[in-house]
Design an enzyme around this catalytic site. Structure first.
Site, PDB file in Angstrom:
ATOM      1  N   LEU A   3      -4.588 -12.638 -31.735  1.00  2.00           N
ATOM      2  CA  LEU A   3      -5.616 -13.219 -32.317  1.00  2.00           C
ATOM      3  C   LEU A   3      -5.357 -14.153 -33.468  1.00  2.00           C
ATOM      4  O   LEU A   3      -6.151 -15.218 -33.589  1.00  2.00           O
ATOM      5  CB  LEU A   3      -6.436 -11.831 -33.349  1.00  2.00           C
ATOM      6  CG  LEU A   3      -7.745 -12.190 -33.741  1.00  2.00           C
ATOM      7  CD1 LEU A   3      -9.039 -12.813 -33.103  1.00  2.00           C
ATOM      8  CD2 LEU A   3      -8.036 -11.008 -35.001  1.00  2.00           C
ATOM      9  N   PRO A  19      -1.790 -20.129 -36.425  1.00  6.27           N
ATOM     10  CA  PRO A  19      -1.250 -20.713 -37.443  1.00  6.27           C
ATOM     11  C   PRO A  19      -1.853 -21.149 -38.650  1.00  6.27           C
ATOM     12  O   PRO A  19      -1.461 -20.782 -39.752  1.00  6.27           O
ATOM     13  CB  PRO A  19      -0.459 -22.033 -36.804  1.00  6.27           C
ATOM     14  CG  PRO A  19      -0.226 -21.772 -35.383  1.00  6.27           C
ATOM     15  CD  PRO A  19      -1.436 -20.946 -34.904  1.00  6.27           C
ATOM     16  N   GLU A  64      -2.584  -6.494 -40.237  1.00  7.17           N
ATOM     17  CA  GLU A  64      -3.897  -6.198 -39.969  1.00  7.17           C
ATOM     18  C   GLU A  64      -5.048  -6.385 -41.135  1.00  7.17           C
ATOM     19  O   GLU A  64      -5.623  -5.630 -41.621  1.00  7.17           O
ATOM     20  CB  GLU A  64      -3.897  -4.622 -39.694  1.00  7.17           C
ATOM     21  CG  GLU A  64      -3.163  -3.948 -38.750  1.00  7.17           C
ATOM     22  CD  GLU A  64      -3.380  -4.457 -37.187  1.00  7.17           C
ATOM     23  OE1 GLU A  64      -4.398  -4.876 -37.154  1.00  7.17           O
ATOM     24  OE2 GLU A  64      -2.581  -4.312 -36.403  1.00  7.17           O
TER      25      GLU A  64
END
Length: 379
Positions: A125, A128, A363
């Protein structure tokens, strides 16, 4: 809620301790120093059923719930947080996404191989320039007949190089449209798909983190997960469970650091008595033990809600936010208790100290968790 470990949790904890004593602890420093990703270890974890903890038995998995899953991550994290991180990413992100949103054909094709770790999973997902700003992702998938042509790059991907199969989120609609992204299953070896640069990290060094690059990567429409345009919505649901994984990882780090500190404080003598007798040390241990217990309660509350099929957005964010901050705090105090020795690689607390910081970032950062929690609270 029953706070006693169930029979499966007791079995899993002991199995991991026995396995880890032979297969993890002797090599932990070498893997960390060389930033070696021990792929062969995960094949062995697959044989133990730990790479398919949450996968139903009909698809070749262990068929356990989130209590057993949290316990597995927690125990692995005490041994080596980097190994626990990779195990968690494989289970909750890649396998979890296919299990939750895949059709029956996709699940039968991929889940048995993921559960056994014949296939190592990755999940893409992050990009950069779009960490938490996934709506502005630059990786695009353009429909061409029965195929999608994917171009772009993902970074900070666990198993970005070594993964055999990846769930990848790409934009199929307008920038900023939450219904403009789609999830694809992409196998290693697909023309135009390759791993990129491996990150040289502060901590979690035995867990591979790398780029995934897509250059005119041609993926058949049968590899779409769920509905076209629902990739972002799916990802947010996957991350609800992923936060429980990071909370469990954080909990294991904190418990490991606390256990090492207690043992050291009993063995280290100053002024003819163990340093545990000094109030300055005993108060630190009291604070650490209390923080760990609170983190455990929040983590298992989220796991309990997940087991019962209830909404876990707020509970998982609270668990992840609090437990990750506790991991950093407890690891910091552990280094302080060890003094100069805590700053050396001769003792494990310096590794807990380095590894813990990722838990406040992975996360979603602690700040992101606060946003999630506040939004849920305001509802």
């Amino acid at each position: 809620m029953n706070f006693d470990l169930n029979e499966n949790q007791v079995m899993i904890a002991q199995m991991i301790r026995d396995f880890g004593a032979k297969e993890i602890s002797p090599y932990r420093k070498e893997w960390d120093d060389k930033q070696h990703f021990p792929l062969e270890l995960f094949k062995k974890l697959g044989e133990l059923g730990l790479m398919g903890v949450l996968v139903p038995s009909e698809y070749g998995g262990s068929g356990f719930g989130y209590f057993e899953y949290v316990t597995a991550i927690e125990e692995l994290a005490k041994l080596d947080p980097a190994i626990a991180l990779s195990m968690a990413a494989h289970n909750s992100l890649c396998s979890g996404h296919i299990m939750m949103f895949g059709n029956e054909t996709q699940k039968k094709k991929y889940m048995p191989k993921l559960a056994s770790c014949e296939f190592l999973g990755a999940w893409g997902l992050t990009e950069p320039n779009t960490g938490s700003d996934a709506g502005n992702m630059k990786t695009v998938a353009i429909k061409e007949g029965e195929h999608y042509i994917i171009n772009g790059a993902k970074n900070f991907i666990t198993h970005g190089i070594s993964g055999d199969v990846a769930v990848v989120i790409a934009r199929t609609g307008a920038i900023g449209d939450s219904h403009g992204m789609t999830a694809f299953i992409v196998e290693k070896g697909t023309p135009g798909f390759k791993g990129g640069r491996k990150e040289d990290k502060l901590g979690m060094r035995a867990s591979e983190t790398a780029e995934m690059i897509f250059e005119d990567c041609r993926v058949h429409e049968s590899q779409v997960l769920g509905e076209v345009g629902e990739g972002f919505i799916q990802s947010m649901k996957i991350l609800d469970g992923g936060r429980i994984s990071i909370a469990a990882l954080s909990l294991g780090i904190a418990e490991g650091a606390l256990e090492e500190s207690i043992q050291y404080s009993k063995e280290r003598y100053q002024f003819n008595q163990p340093i545990s007798k000094f109030q300055g040390i005993s108060f630190k241990l009291a604070d650490m033990a209390t923080q760990v217990e609170a983190a455990k309660l929040l983590t298992f509350k989220a796991a309990d809600l997940k087991n019962r099929g209830q909404k876990v957005t707020m509970a998982s964010a609270q668990a992840k936010y609090f437990a990750s901050e506790v991991a950093v705090s407890v690891a910091n105090e552990a280094v302080q208790i060890f003094g100069g020795y805590g700053f050396t690689k001769d003792y494990p607390v310096e590794k807990y100290y380095r590894d813990a910081k990722l838990c406040t970032i992975g996360e979603g950062t602690s700040e992101i968790q606060k946003i999630v929690i506040s939004r849920e609270a305001l509802r």
